[in-house]
Design an enzyme around this catalytic site. Structure first.
Site, PDB file in Angstrom:
ATOM      1  CB  CYS A 140      -0.939  -0.358   0.860  1.00 43.67           C
ATOM      2  SG  CYS A 140      -2.466   1.487   1.242  1.00 43.67           S
ATOM      3  N   GLY A 143      -4.347  -4.528 -12.895  1.00 41.34           N
ATOM      4  CA  GLY A 143      -4.694  -4.333 -13.807  1.00 41.34           C
ATOM      5  C   GLY A 143      -5.731  -5.514 -14.642  1.00 41.34           C
ATOM      6  N   GLY A 149      -9.583  -6.438  -7.716  1.00 44.12           N
ATOM      7  CA  GLY A 149      -9.115  -5.408  -7.016  1.00 44.12           C
ATOM      8  C   GLY A 149     -10.912  -4.651  -7.750  1.00 44.12           C
TER       9      GLY A 149
END
Length: 340
Positions: free
Chosen positions: A104, A217, A238
């Site tokens: 992150c 992606g 995601g």
């Protein structure tokens, strides 16, 4: 270093397809909804910081429903003892896996010396995962980037993987982009740094005994199938899984896991999830807290805009109930469309 206890990894099979941990999105209501769509995909919590659990006593952050299994908790932190204590709490709470966030790029994560900045401190990451593995029977996994800032991924990534492997990690998810800790926002870090799928595939060949999932992606099941066909052990999706959950998750059990049962229709999924929403409302919860995760269910279908609008506007009103859900369903063919 302590030897890691040997035990079966019940979440490894589920990791063939997983939904990424996403802050403010993959809360327990989101996960319960996603579990209706796929019985087999591995689900992750939002990142939970070890200090919040250990120093803050925020054990409510670990709450989940039994229906969410297989389920992993993602932890943020950089103190080995604190992460070990948090991993123990996760095991006691009933999770199937504990994952360390090394990917992150947000400012608040950097300020706490964890997240993607840990790519620059592989030895510390090794200490952290070793301490975690020594105190829990859960599989300890890592989610990382291919590098950060001016690092050379072809040099940094294999060294990083070698370090965590030596510390006992056997399963890792690699976001196939660098993270730029200086100059890019978290949103830009999800889109601007170029993807390097080939490097991740190369890491699977180099570390053949590790379970390596790829992230970044990948927006369709076909793209996920392509990655698996190239030898990756798993794919983590995601934003696409959140914004187009039907396209990703309704067919996942059949196409990714080889299930033979017929996938639910979108309307059947709403019907299956309805008792969960009703219980939430009976316990004093707000409709919007649950239905905000359902806005993309009919993406690409006739009436999808009306579905989103009715839920977005109606579910936030005080006292909103299941009648709002029914009104939204009318925009996409109503309950009679179940089974279509």
């Amino acid at each position: 270093m302590h030897a890691r206890p040997t035990h079966r990894d019940p979440a490894a099979d589920a990791a063939r397809l997983s939904v990424a941990p996403m802050m403010d999105w993959t809360d327990r209501h989101c996960r319960a909804f996603h579990r209706v769509l796929s019985r087999r995909a591995l689900l992750y919590t939002e990142m939970i910081t070890a200090p919040a659990l250990v120093r803050g006593g925020a054990l409510h952050l670990l709450e989940f429903a039994d229906v969410e299994h297989p389920l992993a908790v993602q932890l943020g932190g950089s103190d080995p003892a604190e992460l070990a204590a948090a991993a123990r709490m996760a095991e006691e709470a009933g999770y199937d896996e504990v994952n360390l966030n090394c990917g992150c790029p947000s400012d608040r994560v950097q300020s706490g010396s964890f997240g993607a900045v840990l790519m620059t401190q592989p030895d510390l990451v090794g200490e952290c995962v070793n301490a975690m593995a020594a105190t829990t029977r859960l599989p300890v996994t890592v989610k990382c980037r291919i590098g950060v800032d001016e690092q050379v991924p072809e040099e940094v990534l294999p060294a990083f993987l070698g370090t965590i492997r030596a510390a006992g990690v056997r399963r890792v998810t690699i976001h196939a982009r660098k993270a730029w800790l200086q100059g890019l926002s978290p949103k830009e870090n999800r889109e601007i740094p170029p993807l390097d799928y080939a490097l991740v595939a190369q890491m699977k060949r180099k570390f053949a005994d590790m379970h390596i999932s790829i992230n970044g992606g990948i927006a369709t099941l076909t793209a996920a199938e392509d990655q698996l066909a190239q030898g990756l052990d798993g794919v983590m999706i995601g934003r696409a899984a959140y914004h187009q959950p039907a396209q990703i998750l309704l067919e996942a059990d059949r196409r990714i896991f080889g299930a033979t049962e017929r996938p639910l229709s979108r309307h059947e999924a709403v019907d299956r999830f309805r008792p969960y929403i009703a219980r939430h409302l009976e316990q004093g919860g707000r409709l919007h807290s649950v239905t905000r995760h359902m806005l993309g269910l009919f993406a690409g279908q006739p009436g999808a805009r009306g579905w989103r609008r009715v839920l977005s506007e109606g579910a936030s009103r005080p006292g909103a109930g299941l009648d709002v859900l029914d009104a939204a369903l009318e925009r996409v063919g109503g309950t009679q469309a179940a089974g279509v």
